[in-house]
Scaffold this motif. Structure first.
Motif, PDB file in Angstrom:
ATOM      1  N   CYS A  11       0.858  -1.181   0.000  1.00  0.00           N
ATOM      2  CA  CYS A  11       0.000   0.000   0.000  1.00  0.00           C
ATOM      3  C   CYS A  11       0.901   1.239   0.000  1.00  0.00           C
ATOM      4  CB  CYS A  11      -0.886  -0.011   1.234  1.00  0.00           C
ATOM      5  SG  CYS A  11      -1.766   1.538   1.474  1.00  0.00           S
ATOM      6  N   CYS A  14       0.374   3.220   3.644  1.00  0.00           N
ATOM      7  CA  CYS A  14       0.796   2.712   4.955  1.00  0.00           C
ATOM      8  C   CYS A  14       1.773   1.542   4.851  1.00  0.00           C
ATOM      9  CB  CYS A  14      -0.428   2.328   5.789  1.00  0.00           C
ATOM     10  SG  CYS A  14      -1.233   0.835   5.191  1.00  0.00           S
ATOM     11  N   CYS A  39      -7.177  -1.577   1.366  1.00  0.00           N
ATOM     12  CA  CYS A  39      -6.163  -1.800   2.381  1.00  0.00           C
ATOM     13  C   CYS A  39      -6.846  -1.736   3.743  1.00  0.00           C
ATOM     14  CB  CYS A  39      -5.069  -0.727   2.288  1.00  0.00           C
ATOM     15  SG  CYS A  39      -3.925  -0.797   3.679  1.00  0.00           S
ATOM     16  N   CYS A  42      -5.370   1.264   6.219  1.00  0.00           N
ATOM     17  CA  CYS A  42      -5.563   2.706   6.055  1.00  0.00           C
ATOM     18  C   CYS A  42      -6.807   3.068   5.242  1.00  0.00           C
ATOM     19  CB  CYS A  42      -4.324   3.345   5.419  1.00  0.00           C
ATOM     20  SG  CYS A  42      -4.132   2.979   3.669  1.00  0.00           S
TER      21      CYS A  42
END
Ligand SMILES: [Zn+2]
Length: 333
Positions: A11, A14, A39, A42
């Motif tokens: 990601c 994050c 994700c 986040c």
């Protein structure tokens, strides 16, 4: 393609490596399906296909019309002119005095041409040589061709850098913010707008949301994930809003129609010329024409509904004005 496990990809917000599958979303013009996942750490949503760069580039043939003088059907052109004026106003609200501006993904550079006539030093970037041709007629060699993250520009210290619906297309949005920070003058301002995957219209229409635009949109941001990426690159949020006349009501209308079972693709294809064959030849078109009245009513409602959604923090678009976190403090904008 849709049943395959998403490839392991970090990601960009994050750095988590796990994705929760959401659905397979249809491409707007040919209906092929692409996996979309979130994700869990986040909230960033991503298109997780395994397309090679040239396969992805081929999907832009639907979206770009380098030789046409216009992108939309003729009756919409006055509306599009109005929207271009809105973009110019957005720039001038941030900085009234002429300066140096970079518009990433500048298209035909109509907005830049208007700013150049007001004394601005205008630079544009485009991915494709063919699209850049028409921009170069307006701006000469201040239109640079290539992937923004890797571009070598002969100047920096831009007073304004704009990304109108560009970030969701970029392979590496985190590198793009870092590059932006590098090119920005100490008291410069960045304008970024992207579709809001956390919006009412996105939730209403799910896999059929117009602004998912898979596979061209690689990332589907929430207000928080976009701001986190910018912050990580040394930028800070100066101003945030979620209403866009250009994208908001249109997306809300389409979402409403999709919810009623009316084709997402048909609606867009009536507005956008594509593929060469007449939309009128499709039997489904006449069925939809019979629904013209309810559709017109929905269109009239889409503007206030979208305005309410935006006021509630669930508008279709995230528009951020950003500045350098290390800007000189004694020169407030
Ligand atoms: Zn994440």
């Amino acid at each position: 393609m849709t049943d395959a496990a998403p490839p392991p990809r970090l990601c960009p917000v994050c750095r988590a490596a796990r994705w929760t599958p959401l659905f397979a979303a249809p491409e707007l013009f040919d209906g092929s399906l692409f996996p979309v996942a979130r994700c869990p750490s986040c909230g960033l949503v991503a298109t997780l296909d395994d397309l090679e760069p040239q396969e992805l580039a081929a999907y832009y043939r639907y979206a770009e019309e380098p030789d046409a003088g216009h992108r939309f059907r003729a009756p919409l052109e006055p509306f599009m002119r109005l929207l271009r004026k809105e973009r110019i106003k957005a720039v001038l609200r941030l900085r009234a005095a002429p300066g140096r501006i970079l518009d990433v993904g500048s298209g035909r550079a109509v907005m830049l041409e208007a700013l150049a006539s007001r004394g601005w030093e205008c630079w544009g970037t485009e991915l494709e040589q063919e699209i850049a041709v028409s921009a170069r007629r307006r701006l000469g060699d201040r239109v640079v061709v290539g992937q923004f993250e890797d571009l070598e520009l002969p100047v920096r210290d831009f007073d304004v850098i704009t990304f109108w619906h560009v970030f969701e297309h970029l392979a590496d949005p985190s590198a793009a913010f870092a590059k932006t920070r590098e090119l920005l003058a100490p008291d410069g301002v960045v304008l970024v707008s992207v579709p809001n995957v956390d919006s009412c219209q996105a939730r209403l229409s799910g896999r059929d949301w117009l602004h998912l635009d898979v596979p061209r949109h690689r990332w589907h941001f929430t207000p928080d994930t976009l701001a986190r990426l910018a912050t990580a690159a040394g930028l800070e949020v100066l101003h945030a809003e979620q209403f866009s006349l250009e994208y908001g009501p249109y997306g809300m209308l389409q979402s409403g129609l999709a919810k009623l079972g009316l084709g997402q693709r048909l609606f867009t294809r009536v507005l956008r010329p594509a593929g060469g064959h007449a939309i009128w030849r499709e039997p489904a078109f006449w069925t939809h024409l019979a629904l013209a009245l309810p559709i017109a009513a929905a269109a009239a409602l889409s503007l206030p509904l979208e305005a309410i959604a935006a006021a509630a923090g669930k508008g279709g678009v995230i528009a951020l004005a950003l500045r350098r976190a290390d800007r000189p403090r004694n020169r407030a904008p």
